[in-house]
Design a protein around this motif. Sequence first.
Motif, PDB file in Angstrom:
ATOM      1  N   PHE A 114       0.818  -1.208   0.000  1.00 22.04           N
ATOM      2  CA  PHE A 114       0.000   0.000   0.000  1.00 22.04           C
ATOM      3  C   PHE A 114       0.854   1.261   0.000  1.00 22.04           C
ATOM      4  CE2 PHE A 114      -3.894  -2.134   2.146  1.00 22.04           C
ATOM      5  CZ  PHE A 114      -4.336  -2.569   0.915  1.00 22.04           C
ATOM      6  N   MET A 115       1.929   1.226   0.771  1.00 25.65           N
ATOM      7  CA  MET A 115       2.790   2.408   0.821  1.00 25.65           C
ATOM      8  C   MET A 115       3.389   2.717  -0.546  1.00 25.65           C
ATOM      9  SD  MET A 115       2.884   3.877   3.794  1.00 25.65           S
ATOM     10  CE  MET A 115       4.420   4.498   4.424  1.00 25.65           C
ATOM     11  N   LYS A 116       3.816   1.685  -1.249  1.00 22.88           N
ATOM     12  CA  LYS A 116       4.359   1.888  -2.587  1.00 22.88           C
ATOM     13  C   LYS A 116       3.290   2.424  -3.541  1.00 22.88           C
ATOM     14  CE  LYS A 116       8.122  -1.512  -2.420  1.00 22.88           C
ATOM     15  NZ  LYS A 116       9.184  -0.621  -2.953  1.00 22.88           N
ATOM     16  N   LEU A 117       2.100   1.854  -3.471  1.00 21.05           N
ATOM     17  CA  LEU A 117       1.015   2.316  -4.337  1.00 21.05           C
ATOM     18  C   LEU A 117       0.621   3.752  -4.016  1.00 21.05           C
ATOM     19  CD1 LEU A 117      -1.191  -0.896  -4.381  1.00 21.05           C
ATOM     20  CD2 LEU A 117       0.146   0.023  -6.282  1.00 21.05           C
ATOM     21  N   MET A 118       0.689   4.113  -2.767  1.00 27.50           N
ATOM     22  CA  MET A 118       0.360   5.475  -2.387  1.00 27.50           C
ATOM     23  C   MET A 118       1.337   6.472  -2.993  1.00 27.50           C
ATOM     24  SD  MET A 118      -0.127   7.030   1.393  1.00 27.50           S
ATOM     25  CE  MET A 118      -0.489   8.769   1.584  1.00 27.50           C
ATOM     26  N   ARG A 119       2.610   6.135  -2.972  1.00 25.03           N
ATOM     27  CA  ARG A 119       3.599   7.039  -3.566  1.00 25.03           C
ATOM     28  C   ARG A 119       3.406   7.136  -5.081  1.00 25.03           C
ATOM     29  NH1 ARG A 119       6.948   4.723   0.644  1.00 25.03           N
ATOM     30  NH2 ARG A 119       7.710   3.100  -0.777  1.00 25.03           N
ATOM     31  N   PHE A 120       3.020   6.015  -5.702  1.00 28.67           N
ATOM     32  CA  PHE A 120       2.719   6.039  -7.136  1.00 28.67           C
ATOM     33  C   PHE A 120       1.547   6.965  -7.433  1.00 28.67           C
ATOM     34  CE2 PHE A 120      -0.149   4.026 -10.365  1.00 28.67           C
ATOM     35  CZ  PHE A 120       0.570   4.383 -11.491  1.00 28.67           C
ATOM     36  N   ILE A 121       0.497   6.867  -6.640  1.00 27.04           N
ATOM     37  CA  ILE A 121      -0.667   7.738  -6.813  1.00 27.04           C
ATOM     38  C   ILE A 121      -0.276   9.200  -6.634  1.00 27.04           C
ATOM     39  CG2 ILE A 121      -2.864   8.419  -5.742  1.00 27.04           C
ATOM     40  CD1 ILE A 121      -3.240   5.448  -5.019  1.00 27.04           C
TER      41      ILE A 121
END
Length: 246
Positions: A114-121
Amino acid sequence: MALISLEDLDGLDDEQLDDDITDNPEPMDEDERLLAHWQAVASTHQVSVPQEMTGPIQEMTRNNQQREPLPFTPISCHEKMGEVLYEERVYPAGHWASVTSGEDLYEQSISMAFMKLMRFICKENSAGRYLGMTVPVVSHVHMMEDGNTFEKDVQTSIFLPAEFQNNPPQPSDPDITIVHREPIRIVARPFFGTTTEETVGRQISQLWEIVGVTDNLRRDDYMVAVYENPGVPHRRNEIWFIRRNL
């Protein structure tokens, strides 16, 4: 220790922020106050939030009301005495941003992803902009041969907003992949509260008791859909069984 998950990173207000920093005598700017809040939330989940998440936290907080629901076609709804036992739906083909993580615990894996996806977003992408958030966030669980134990590798994904479906932005993080998935037909049952390996495993068992034995539902793969942040009492989730054929 795992990182705080994407579902933790919204739903705060000024009163909550003030409560989290009352023990800190030093004056704090808005970014520091946001980080302090989510570090406090994270401590209750036994996860940690690094300093570099300040920017994404602020971005997600500013846009927390702009969530795009994942589109689907309803097939049927099965109820008993007013309670929804399960629903059948078809989700369309489309592009997803996905991360596979294999930590010691299921909840650690989804938190890291989730943390990685959040930075992508939040701008770490080829478009260089905030992409927007869709719900639910979906984690794909694979079962070991015993049929009861989760494999360590869990794939966590978000459906790209409609604006980016035809031309998906590329992630800066090589651990994130943009994948195109074909339509999927699922059997969904709601549940409320935390999403740990224990709670998810219990929901899988309960749904099998309801639907009964059938060869048309997969037993080696399941999905967990998360709709709300952990600050919401009895927050909404779903367990998804995958039909073999549309």
